[in-house]
Scaffold this motif. Structure first.
Motif, PDB file in Angstrom:
ATOM      1  N   ARG A  29       2.068  -1.880  -2.380  1.00  0.00           N
ATOM      2  CA  ARG A  29       1.116  -1.824  -3.488  1.00  0.00           C
ATOM      3  C   ARG A  29       0.974  -3.207  -4.128  1.00  0.00           C
ATOM      4  N   GLY A  30       2.107  -3.925  -4.283  1.00  0.00           N
ATOM      5  CA  GLY A  30       2.077  -5.263  -4.862  1.00  0.00           C
ATOM      6  C   GLY A  30       1.339  -6.254  -3.984  1.00  0.00           C
ATOM      7  N   LEU A  31       1.549  -6.188  -2.662  1.00  0.00           N
ATOM      8  CA  LEU A  31       0.870  -7.087  -1.736  1.00  0.00           C
ATOM      9  C   LEU A  31      -0.636  -6.853  -1.732  1.00  0.00           C
ATOM     10  N   SER A  32      -1.012  -5.598  -1.856  1.00  0.00           N
ATOM     11  CA  SER A  32      -2.435  -5.267  -1.899  1.00  0.00           C
ATOM     12  C   SER A  32      -3.066  -5.747  -3.205  1.00  0.00           C
ATOM     13  N   LYS A  33      -2.352  -5.542  -4.307  1.00  0.00           N
ATOM     14  CA  LYS A  33      -2.866  -5.958  -5.620  1.00  0.00           C
ATOM     15  C   LYS A  33      -2.993  -7.476  -5.710  1.00  0.00           C
ATOM     16  N   LYS A  34      -2.037  -8.198  -5.105  1.00  0.00           N
ATOM     17  CA  LYS A  34      -2.076  -9.661  -5.118  1.00  0.00           C
ATOM     18  C   LYS A  34      -2.995 -10.224  -4.043  1.00  0.00           C
ATOM     19  N   LYS A  35      -3.623  -9.324  -3.277  1.00  0.00           N
ATOM     20  CA  LYS A  35      -4.575  -9.696  -2.231  1.00  0.00           C
ATOM     21  C   LYS A  35      -3.939 -10.533  -1.120  1.00  0.00           C
ATOM     22  N   TYR A  36      -2.784 -10.041  -0.653  1.00  0.00           N
ATOM     23  CA  TYR A  36      -2.141 -10.629   0.517  1.00  0.00           C
ATOM     24  C   TYR A  36      -2.456  -9.807   1.768  1.00  0.00           C
ATOM     25  N   ILE A  37      -2.591  -8.482   1.595  1.00  0.00           N
ATOM     26  CA  ILE A  37      -2.990  -7.606   2.687  1.00  0.00           C
ATOM     27  C   ILE A  37      -4.076  -6.672   2.169  1.00  0.00           C
ATOM     28  N   LYS A  38      -4.855  -6.107   3.085  1.00  0.00           N
ATOM     29  CA  LYS A  38      -5.914  -5.181   2.686  1.00  0.00           C
ATOM     30  C   LYS A  38      -6.091  -4.108   3.762  1.00  0.00           C
ATOM     31  N   LYS A  39      -6.473  -2.925   3.336  1.00  0.00           N
ATOM     32  CA  LYS A  39      -6.755  -1.852   4.286  1.00  0.00           C
ATOM     33  C   LYS A  39      -8.173  -2.045   4.807  1.00  0.00           C
ATOM     34  N   VAL A  40      -8.302  -2.057   6.122  1.00  0.00           N
ATOM     35  CA  VAL A  40      -9.619  -2.290   6.723  1.00  0.00           C
ATOM     36  C   VAL A  40     -10.138  -1.072   7.480  1.00  0.00           C
ATOM     37  N   GLU A  41      -9.281  -0.067   7.626  1.00  0.00           N
ATOM     38  CA  GLU A  41      -9.697   1.155   8.318  1.00  0.00           C
ATOM     39  C   GLU A  41      -8.905   2.324   7.754  1.00  0.00           C
ATOM     40  N   PRO A  42      -9.565   3.363   7.225  1.00  0.00           N
ATOM     41  CA  PRO A  42      -8.840   4.478   6.609  1.00  0.00           C
ATOM     42  C   PRO A  42      -8.087   5.313   7.638  1.00  0.00           C
ATOM     43  N   GLY A  43      -7.044   5.963   7.184  1.00  0.00           N
ATOM     44  CA  GLY A  43      -6.288   6.856   8.048  1.00  0.00           C
ATOM     45  C   GLY A  43      -6.857   8.261   8.012  1.00  0.00           C
ATOM     46  N   ARG A  92      -5.204  12.131   7.761  1.00  0.00           N
ATOM     47  CA  ARG A  92      -3.992  12.945   7.669  1.00  0.00           C
ATOM     48  C   ARG A  92      -4.008  14.107   8.656  1.00  0.00           C
ATOM     49  N   LYS A  93      -5.185  14.656   8.920  1.00  0.00           N
ATOM     50  CA  LYS A  93      -5.266  15.811   9.823  1.00  0.00           C
ATOM     51  C   LYS A  93      -4.801  15.447  11.232  1.00  0.00           C
ATOM     52  N   THR A  94      -5.209  14.290  11.678  1.00  0.00           N
ATOM     53  CA  THR A  94      -4.806  13.848  13.025  1.00  0.00           C
ATOM     54  C   THR A  94      -3.574  12.955  12.987  1.00  0.00           C
ATOM     55  N   ARG A  95      -3.034  12.749  11.786  1.00  0.00           N
ATOM     56  CA  ARG A  95      -1.841  11.919  11.574  1.00  0.00           C
ATOM     57  C   ARG A  95      -2.065  10.498  12.077  1.00  0.00           C
ATOM     58  N   LYS A  96      -3.289  10.022  11.852  1.00  0.00           N
ATOM     59  CA  LYS A  96      -3.637   8.658  12.235  1.00  0.00           C
ATOM     60  C   LYS A  96      -3.460   7.739  11.034  1.00  0.00           C
ATOM     61  N   ALA A  97      -2.669   6.691  11.196  1.00  0.00           N
ATOM     62  CA  ALA A  97      -2.406   5.769  10.091  1.00  0.00           C
ATOM     63  C   ALA A  97      -3.572   4.810   9.900  1.00  0.00           C
ATOM     64  N   GLY A  98      -3.810   4.439   8.650  1.00  0.00           N
ATOM     65  CA  GLY A  98      -4.841   3.453   8.366  1.00  0.00           C
ATOM     66  C   GLY A  98      -4.431   2.075   8.858  1.00  0.00           C
ATOM     67  N   LYS A  99      -5.418   1.238   9.127  1.00  0.00           N
ATOM     68  CA  LYS A  99      -5.130  -0.108   9.619  1.00  0.00           C
ATOM     69  C   LYS A  99      -5.228  -1.122   8.486  1.00  0.00           C
ATOM     70  N   TRP A 100      -4.321  -2.105   8.549  1.00  0.00           N
ATOM     71  CA  TRP A 100      -4.236  -3.149   7.537  1.00  0.00           C
ATOM     72  C   TRP A 100      -4.416  -4.506   8.185  1.00  0.00           C
ATOM     73  N   ALA A 101      -4.850  -5.480   7.386  1.00  0.00           N
ATOM     74  CA  ALA A 101      -5.039  -6.851   7.882  1.00  0.00           C
ATOM     75  C   ALA A 101      -4.608  -7.836   6.810  1.00  0.00           C
ATOM     76  N   LEU A 102      -4.416  -9.095   7.204  1.00  0.00           N
ATOM     77  CA  LEU A 102      -4.089 -10.159   6.274  1.00  0.00           C
ATOM     78  C   LEU A 102      -5.343 -10.587   5.514  1.00  0.00           C
ATOM     79  N   VAL A 103      -5.159 -10.921   4.243  1.00  0.00           N
ATOM     80  CA  VAL A 103      -6.246 -11.514   3.470  1.00  0.00           C
ATOM     81  C   VAL A 103      -6.120 -13.022   3.601  1.00  0.00           C
ATOM     82  N   ARG A 104      -7.161 -13.669   4.047  1.00  0.00           N
ATOM     83  CA  ARG A 104      -7.096 -15.100   4.342  1.00  0.00           C
ATOM     84  C   ARG A 104      -7.892 -15.970   3.385  1.00  0.00           C
ATOM     85  N   ASP A 105      -8.638 -15.387   2.477  1.00  0.00           N
ATOM     86  CA  ASP A 105      -9.411 -16.237   1.560  1.00  0.00           C
ATOM     87  C   ASP A 105      -8.716 -16.353   0.206  1.00  0.00           C
TER      88      ASP A 105
END
Length: 400
Positions: free
Chosen positions: A371-385, A387-400
């Motif tokens: 949560r802290g990394l996301s708030k500080k804009k170090y990582i971001k979710k780029v694809e939602p997960g 729950r029904k198919t138990r597929k995890a969301g995808k995350w990426a580095l924030v580069r700007d």
């Protein structure tokens, strides 16, 4: 460090002189010429938890390569190649590998020296002033491999002699090569280095080939679990539990995959990534699909069979808390390893549960750090997960 081929030496607590009470024959030569096993290094620490450690320069670090250590006696910002680096009281120790037939002469100036003999103090030792030697952020020997010394020898000598500025710069051609070249550098006999292509199926096939190699399996047991196994089928003590009598053995399945059978547990079979996962995390969850593959690549990297290109943190780590830093490094490591089979993928699944086992943090600590990394804009979710198919969301580095 011992497992990676470094020759270590016990030093007196808070000092740079040898700890002769721990040295056979009161001589340092034995550990300069012969690498101290990690079990022996552990015994030094048990005998005196305050013991300092030294690492010898000029010793063989791998076949045909020796360790060169450059001691910079000046604090500065420089763009040396990505290589293990230690923060010292006055500057840095930078670790390089150099072909034995190209080993440089020792070179010493007021700005520092190139060491091809003797030793330097290694982390986490304490300087006589009380300062603790530490690996530079994301530049420990675990995070990065040794850079080639000859690629920067002219720059280093020029800096030590004071004939250039205090700042080094990356060679752009080397930087491009670093980011685009991926190889499986295998020491398996009669096997050429395996270049990773853009074909994901082909990459997976090459990784599966390594799971059928007896030499890979024996290296894994020796380097990771410190178990010397002569061949597949020979019994040894299971690394997952204490026992007096050997109850485990390497076993080759009908399709050629080599794993471990634990006869103490009714002949339960563990693939090598499953064994590694349980050994590292203490969890007995069964790995499947992509999870098994990524843990297999992580294991191959630890043993030295896989060297993926490095991803340097795009943002400064000093702004992060301890747990945020651990999780951020773990996520970058995941992205690096993912490139081995999918070089075009810039994001990765990173659920709380997976992140906990991958980073070694507790589940609640992961939630807070993520949560802290996301708030500080170090990582971001780029694809939602999902729950029904138990597929995890995808995350990426924030580069700007």
């Amino acid at each position: 460090m011992s497992r990676k081929g470094y020759h270590l030496l016990p030093l007196k607590p808070g000092d740079k002189i040898p700890y002769f009470d721990l040295l056979p024959g009161n001589s340092t030569d034995i550990f300069k010429e012969n690498q101290a096993k990690s079990s022996l290094v552990e015994s030094w620490i048990k005998q005196d938890p305050q013991v300092n450690l030294g690492v010898f320069a000029g010793t063989e670090i791998s076949k045909n390569y020796r360790l060169v250590i450059v001691d910079f006696d000046k604090e500065m910002n420089f763009g040396l190649p990505i290589t293990p680096m230690v923060k010292t009281k006055r500057g840095y120790h930078a670790y390089f590998k150099c072909r034995t037939d190209r080993l440089p002469e020792a070179h010493k100036t007021p700005r520092g020296e190139i060491k091809t003999s003797g030793y330097v103090v290694a982390p986490p030792s304490k300087h006589p002033s009380g300062m603790v030697y530490k690996w530079a952020d994301y530049l420990s020997f675990i995070d990065v491999g040794l850079a080639e010394f000859h690629q920067r020898s002219e720059q280093i000598i020029s800096f030590l002699e004071g004939t250039n500025s205090d700042r080094f710069y990356y060679n752009q051609r080397d930087e491009d090569k670093l980011n685009t070249t991926i190889n499986i550098n295998s020491s398996v006999k009669n096997r050429d280095p395996l270049s990773i292509s853009k074909d994901i199926k082909e990459n997976r096939k090459k990784l599966e080939q390594l799971s059928r190699s007896e030499e890979v399996a024996l290296s894994v047991m020796r380097e990771v679990f410190e178990i010397e196994v002569g061949r597949v089928g020979r019994t040894f003590n299971c690394p997952l539990h204490e026992e007096e009598n050997p109850s485990a053995a390497l076993y080759k399945t009908d399709n050629g995959v080599i794993g471990m059978k634990d006869f103490h547990r009714s002949g339960a079979f563990y693939t090598l990534p499953q064994l590694y996962y349980e050994y590292k995390t203490g969890n007995d969850n069964r790995l499947r699909g992509a999870s098994s593959l990524i843990w297999w690549i992580r294991l191959l990297k630890e043993v030295g069979f896989v060297e993926p290109p490095r991803i340097m943190p795009p943002k400064p780590l000093e702004k992060l808390s301890k747990n945020q830093k651990i999780l951020y490094k773990a996520f970058i490591n995941l992205l690096e390893l993912q490139q081995v089979y999918d070089p075009n993928q810039k994001a990765a699944p990173f659920s709380h549960r997976f992140a906990a086992s991958w980073s070694g943090l507790k589940y609640e600590s992961v939630r807070s750090a993520k949560r802290g990394l996301s708030k500080k804009k170090y990582i971001k979710k780029v694809e939602p997960g999902d729950r029904k198919t138990r597929k995890a969301g995808k995350w990426a580095l924030v580069r700007d």
